[in-house]
Design an enzyme around this catalytic site. Structure first.
Site, PDB file in Angstrom:
ATOM      1  N   HIS A   1      23.992 -27.827  13.065  1.00 37.28           N
ATOM      2  CA  HIS A   1      24.261 -26.394  13.205  1.00 37.28           C
ATOM      3  C   HIS A   1      25.424 -26.151  14.145  1.00 37.28           C
ATOM      4  CE1 HIS A   1      23.054 -22.185  14.646  1.00 37.28           C
ATOM      5  NE2 HIS A   1      23.545 -22.065  13.434  1.00 37.28           N
TER       6      HIS A   1
ATOM      7  N   ASN B   1      19.901 -19.321  18.311  1.00 43.92           N
ATOM      8  CA  ASN B   1      19.633 -18.125  17.514  1.00 43.92           C
ATOM      9  C   ASN B   1      18.265 -17.531  17.799  1.00 43.92           C
ATOM     10  OD1 ASN B   1      22.131 -18.232  16.427  1.00 43.92           O
ATOM     11  ND2 ASN B   1      21.504 -19.057  14.453  1.00 43.92           N
TER      12      ASN B   1
ATOM     13  N   SER C   1      21.108 -21.575   9.793  1.00 37.86           N
ATOM     14  CA  SER C   1      20.821 -21.038  11.119  1.00 37.86           C
ATOM     15  C   SER C   1      19.339 -20.805  11.312  1.00 37.86           C
ATOM     16  CB  SER C   1      21.502 -19.687  11.304  1.00 37.86           C
ATOM     17  OG  SER C   1      22.851 -19.770  10.978  1.00 37.86           O
TER      18      SER C   1
ATOM     19  N   GLU D   1      23.822 -27.969  17.349  1.00 38.93           N
ATOM     20  CA  GLU D   1      22.382 -28.240  17.378  1.00 38.93           C
ATOM     21  C   GLU D   1      22.080 -29.232  16.253  1.00 38.93           C
ATOM     22  OE1 GLU D   1      20.372 -24.150  19.129  1.00 38.93           O
ATOM     23  OE2 GLU D   1      21.047 -24.142  17.058  1.00 38.93           O
TER      24      GLU D   1
END
Ligand SMILES: NC(=O)c1ccc[n+]([C@@H]2O[C@H](COP(=O)([O-])OP(=O)(O)OC[C@H]3O[C@@H](n4cnc5c(N)ncnc54)[C@H](O)[C@@H]3O)[C@@H](O)[C@H]2O)c1
Length: 596
Positions: free
Chosen positions: A142, A192, A121, A154
């Site tokens: 991701h 994130n 992440s 992602e």
């Protein structure tokens, strides 16, 4: 022709890994699922079984498909089992040295053409890739939690990732029914990077007893339409994982203090309170891994009686003001059965507010949501006045006049002279300190903020703002009134932005900064937040609705009060406002709305 992936390996079957296994197996791809020990393997197997059984129970998966899905998964301890897979996705804990060790080992074990992917992440995909002899075949994939549900992936390319590898992985995402955004290797990627400052800030609010966990979560769900509140989300992510992500983002992302993990997080991780997976985090769960929250020592009593404890009786309410908020609030109170005295600055204004309330109630009748008799009764409960003297005998005053401190202070000084003792005096300010208004009276203990959201008849949330002088009875009264209005009242301290705006606007500002830095496009950022986090609107869509000038004003207030460098308004936001691009209301903001 895109590369064919017939067998995929997944390393680590925790919160993310088990879900990633399910995603592949559901889409007809064979999976080799690897863990470090038998016990962890069993746990991963149980997670997969639980998730697919739930899908069958909900009618989302046929029993035969579930069985076929399980047949596609081969479980093993140790990386050796991955010798012939076409792609590996690593989902072990968020530690760089661990991931580097695993990638070096994968490089030895896997076929030379195998693509090696990390689900990290926040760590650098580039740093992970150089642990192998094939950094051009290393990529970030991701997934979002829960992987079988969230649509976004992602795809993270480093400066050396081969373009064919990126294209092959993008094609694979499409085959999995996912929407991908491809981006460069930067801490936190899109989602994130925008999410974790907000989550950490929410934890800081709990730590400082600014508001309770329930109230913070309710505020973000009901005020912004988010699928879950920030603390429930922290529990879902796992507090250990969240800690590592924040820590890495802090170190890699320019030492932004907002990413420095709040001390409470570290304490909870050390104490084994990891969230859902350990059965306890910010909330307590039925058992480890269960999504069901059970009451614990800090769960507030749910009954109306407890809510009304110490509350004063309210039957007659005065509402001062003639704008959008005042109009909505008059309707809300009248519909809920209160006797309402509306005070404006003149008969003409009263007539137009009366008209607006009638129009809104009529809409309810047309839509079948309100009986004609109830509309008439609500209107019958309202008295229209142009003088504050008519507020002498009300039990509660709600002030909703222009957002200027001098005007509000003068009004509260007058109310102090006119109103009977024991009245609760409430302001709907969204940005001024409630204590300033309270101190304009001789009875600051009776003054509280009641921050309604627009449109008041629709929005289910009210922020109850208590100053350091507000009495417990006043707060209890305010809460009881919220409940009687059929709304959720959340209690918070008297700080800029209260709960919702303080958590929402810095995130929007961060999105503007990300765009300004050309890291991604407005479309991809909006996609990422909607499909990765389940937000009803992306940040740029929301900014265009809210108004860029409004967002800028709130962000400036937050910055001035908290002096947090990360809260400084994004220059691009300031420029757009200066240029008159304020959003939908001027037909242009981040997007051009002139043709819609
Ligand atoms: N939790 C989230 O919401 C989320 C979302 C997206 C991405 N991620 C990322 O996914 C990765 C995994 O996070 P998580 O939350 O699933 O962690 P987790 O702690 O829930 O699971 C990690 C699993 O890896 C296993 N493991 C540890 N060492 C191993 C080894 N040497 N070989 C094989 N397995 C090993 C552990 O036994 C455990 O089951 C992290 O990089 C994290 O940043 C997490």
């Amino acid at each position: 022709m895109a590369r064919e992936f017939s067998t995929v390996g997944v390393v680590g079957l925790g919160t993310m890994g088990a879900g990633i296994v399910e995603v592949f197996a559901r889409n007809g791809i064979d999976v080799v699922a690897v863990e470090i020990a038998e016990s962890a393997l069993e746990r991963g197997r149980a997670t997969l079984k639980g998730s697919t059984d739930r899908a069958v129970a909900k009618g989302k998966l046929a029993e035969a498909d579930r069985d076929a899905l399980h047949e596609r998964v081969h479980f093993a301890v140790g990386l050796d089992a991955l010798h012939s897979v076409d792609l590996v996705i690593e989902a072990v804990p968020e530690h760089l040295d661990l991931k580097q060790r695993i990638f070096a080992e994968l490089d030895r074990v896997c076929k030379p053409e195998t693509i090696l992917a990390t689900n990290t992440s926040s760590l650098s995909v580039t740093e992970i890739s150089v642990a192998t002899s094939r950094p051009n075949q290393v990529i970030g994939i991701h997934f979002f939690n829960p992987a079988p549900v969230m649509k976004l992936v992602e795809v993270v390319r480093t400066v050396v990732t081969a373009p064919e590898v990126v294209a092959d992985v993008e094609a694979l995402c499409a085959r999995l029914g996912k929407v991908d955004v491809t981006i460069n290797d930067r801490a936190g990627f899109i989602a994130n990077a925008l999410l974790f400052g907000y989550l950490n800030h929410a934890v800081a609010m709990v730590e400082s007893h600014y508001a309770t966990r329930e109230d913070i979560d309710a505020a973000m769900k009901l005020g912004c339409g988010l699928p879950m509140g920030p603390l429930a989300l922290m529990d879902l992510i796992g507090l250990d994982t969240a800690y590592e992500i924040l820590d890495t983002m802090y170190r890699r992302g320019g030492r932004d203090r907002r990413h420095a993990p709040v001390p409470l997080l570290k304490q909870m991780v050390t104490a084994g309170l990891l969230g859902r997976k350990s059965g306890r985090g910010f909330y307590t769960y039925e058992r480890p891994g269960s999504p069901r929250v059970v009451p614990d020592a800090t769960t507030p009593p749910a009954t109306d009686a407890a809510l009304a404890d110490g509350a004063r009786a309210i039957t007659k309410v005065g509402i001062v003001g003639s704008g959008t908020m005042a109009t909505g609030i008059i309707e809300v109170f009248a519909k809920a059965g209160y006797e309402v005295v509306s005070v404006t600055r003149g008969a003409e204004k009263s007539a137009s507010v009366c008209e607006a309330v009638k129009t809104s109630l009529n809409k309810g009748v047309v839509r079948g949501k309100l009986a004609e008799a109830d509309r008439d009764a609500a209107l019958g409960r309202i008295t229209w006045s142009a003088t504050l003297d008519h507020l002498a005998d009300v039990d509660l005053v709600v002030e909703a006049v222009v957002e200027e401190l001098s005007v509000k202070k003068a009004l509260f000084a007058s109310l102090d002279e006119i109103c009977k003792p024991g009245v609760v005096l409430a302001t709907t300010t969204s940005s001024l300190p409630v204590i300033d208004v309270a101190m304009a009276t001789q009875r600051p203990a009776d003054v509280v903020g009641l921050h309604f959201f627009n449109p008041a008849p629709v929005m289910p949330l009210i922020e109850v703002v208590q100053t350091i002088r507000t009495s417990p009875e006043t707060t209890a009264t305010a809460r009881a009134v919220c409940a009687a209005l059929g709304k959720t009242g959340v209690v918070c301290g008297d700080r800029s932005g209260f709960i919702v705006n303080a958590l929402l606007f810095p995130y929007l500002n961060d999105a503007v900064r990300m765009l300004e830095a050309s890291y991604s496009t407005a479309d991809d950022i909006d996609h990422a937040m909607k499909l990765g986090c389940g937000y009803p609107m992306g940040p740029f869509e929301l900014l265009d609705v809210v108004g860029l000038d409004v967002a800028l004003a709130i962000q400036r207030e937050l910055y001035l009060e908290l002096r947090e460098p990360g809260f400084a308004p994004a220059p691009l936001l300031e420029h757009l406002v200066t240029a008159g691009y304020l959003g939908r209301k001027t037909r242009r903001g981040f997007r051009d709305h002139s043709h819609r």
